[in-house]
Design an enzyme around this catalytic site. Sequence first.
Site, mmCIF file in Angstrom:
data_model
loop_
_atom_site.group_PDB
_atom_site.id
_atom_site.type_symbol
_atom_site.label_atom_id
_atom_site.label_comp_id
_atom_site.label_asym_id
_atom_site.label_seq_id
_atom_site.Cartn_x
_atom_site.Cartn_y
_atom_site.Cartn_z
ATOM 1 C CE LYS A 12 -19.190 20.894 13.578
ATOM 2 N NZ LYS A 12 -18.404 21.391 14.734
ATOM 3 C CB THR A 57 -17.505 24.766 12.163
ATOM 4 O OG1 THR A 57 -17.216 24.427 13.533
ATOM 5 C CG2 THR A 57 -16.298 25.479 11.555
ATOM 6 C CG ASP A 58 -22.390 24.108 16.906
ATOM 7 O OD1 ASP A 58 -22.281 22.863 16.947
ATOM 8 O OD2 ASP A 58 -23.332 24.724 17.434
ATOM 9 C CG PHE A 153 -0.706 -5.531 -18.944
ATOM 10 C CD1 PHE A 153 -1.024 -4.315 -19.525
ATOM 11 C CD2 PHE A 153 0.382 -5.589 -18.087
ATOM 12 C CE1 PHE A 153 -0.292 -3.166 -19.260
ATOM 13 C CE2 PHE A 153 1.129 -4.453 -17.807
ATOM 14 C CZ PHE A 153 0.797 -3.245 -18.399
ATOM 15 N NE ARG A 170 -4.863 -7.572 -17.214
ATOM 16 C CZ ARG A 170 -4.313 -6.411 -16.862
ATOM 17 N NH1 ARG A 170 -3.323 -6.398 -15.984
ATOM 18 N NH2 ARG A 170 -4.730 -5.271 -17.395
ATOM 19 C CG ASN A 239 -4.810 -3.802 -12.259
ATOM 20 O OD1 ASN A 239 -5.568 -4.725 -11.975
ATOM 21 N ND2 ASN A 239 -4.090 -3.788 -13.353
ATOM 22 C CG HIS A 241 -2.289 -6.314 -9.100
ATOM 23 N ND1 HIS A 241 -2.257 -6.023 -10.439
ATOM 24 C CD2 HIS A 241 -1.727 -5.252 -8.468
ATOM 25 C CE1 HIS A 241 -1.684 -4.849 -10.621
ATOM 26 N NE2 HIS A 241 -1.366 -4.353 -9.443
#
Length: 286
Positions: A12, A57-58, A153, A170, A239, A241
């Site tokens: 579930k 699943t219930d 970088f 940066r 990242n 940017h």
Amino acid sequence: MSIKLGPNRYGKAETRLVHVVRDGPVHHIKDINVSTSLSGDMESAHLTGDNAAVLPTDTQKNTAYAFARKHGVGQIEEFALLLARHFVGSQPTIHHARVEIQEYAWSRGGPHSFVREGGEVRTCVVHHDRDGGDSVVSGLTDLVVLNSTGSEFHGYIVDEYTTLPPTTDRILATAVTARWRHTGETASYGKSYEQVRQCLLEAFADTHSLSLQQTLYAMGERALGACPEICEIRLAMPNKHHFLVDLSPFGLDNDNEVYFAADRPYGLIEGSVLRGDAPGAGFAWE
């Protein structure tokens, strides 16, 4: 040609559960999302449609609600272990249970008033196996952090398709997803979570970064150094940017002040940091 059933599981997904503890006029709230997944002697369900081995699943959903009432929620790792051990221990056809929980944070606005926090989401994934015991992986997602300087970088590979200029100043920004594996049952998962989170934040702030990879390793190293109860941490860090806007058409310079925050495409840096003697290093955490 031979055909056979491969690995399988069912469960579930995303049972939303809010538990309120009414301590007189002061209330406490736990807001979680529970996903359960079970595997074992399930071949007949797939091959012949015989559901005799299947716990619906219930029922798994209802168990999460009932256990919240009977036991409370507490630390999400402990609640996940409780559910996983119950499913395996109560049903002979179920050999392995996986329970994943996300917890959404609320801050207090009054004795019974709360404000949903917009920060990271706390997570855990717990496995309980009839023969193999337990594994507990705690974590967080969407821990958004930014350094407005202290990041460089340069020195990377340049070929005929490279247009990115090198930089010695940066913005470095990311949304951290981190997962860490416990060596055994931890005395206080909540305390461990807060300590790892603080280590990640401090290492991100303290590291003069020559690459996001370097920052990732520094964050993982800081967490492992401070938290002996964890043996491995995995980090995924997009990242985010930030590009300087060209203001020259307007007769203006731009000395690292005005940026365009791009949402895609983005670099995605992923890696693990682990102790040299970490048991089961490199196994699948899913």
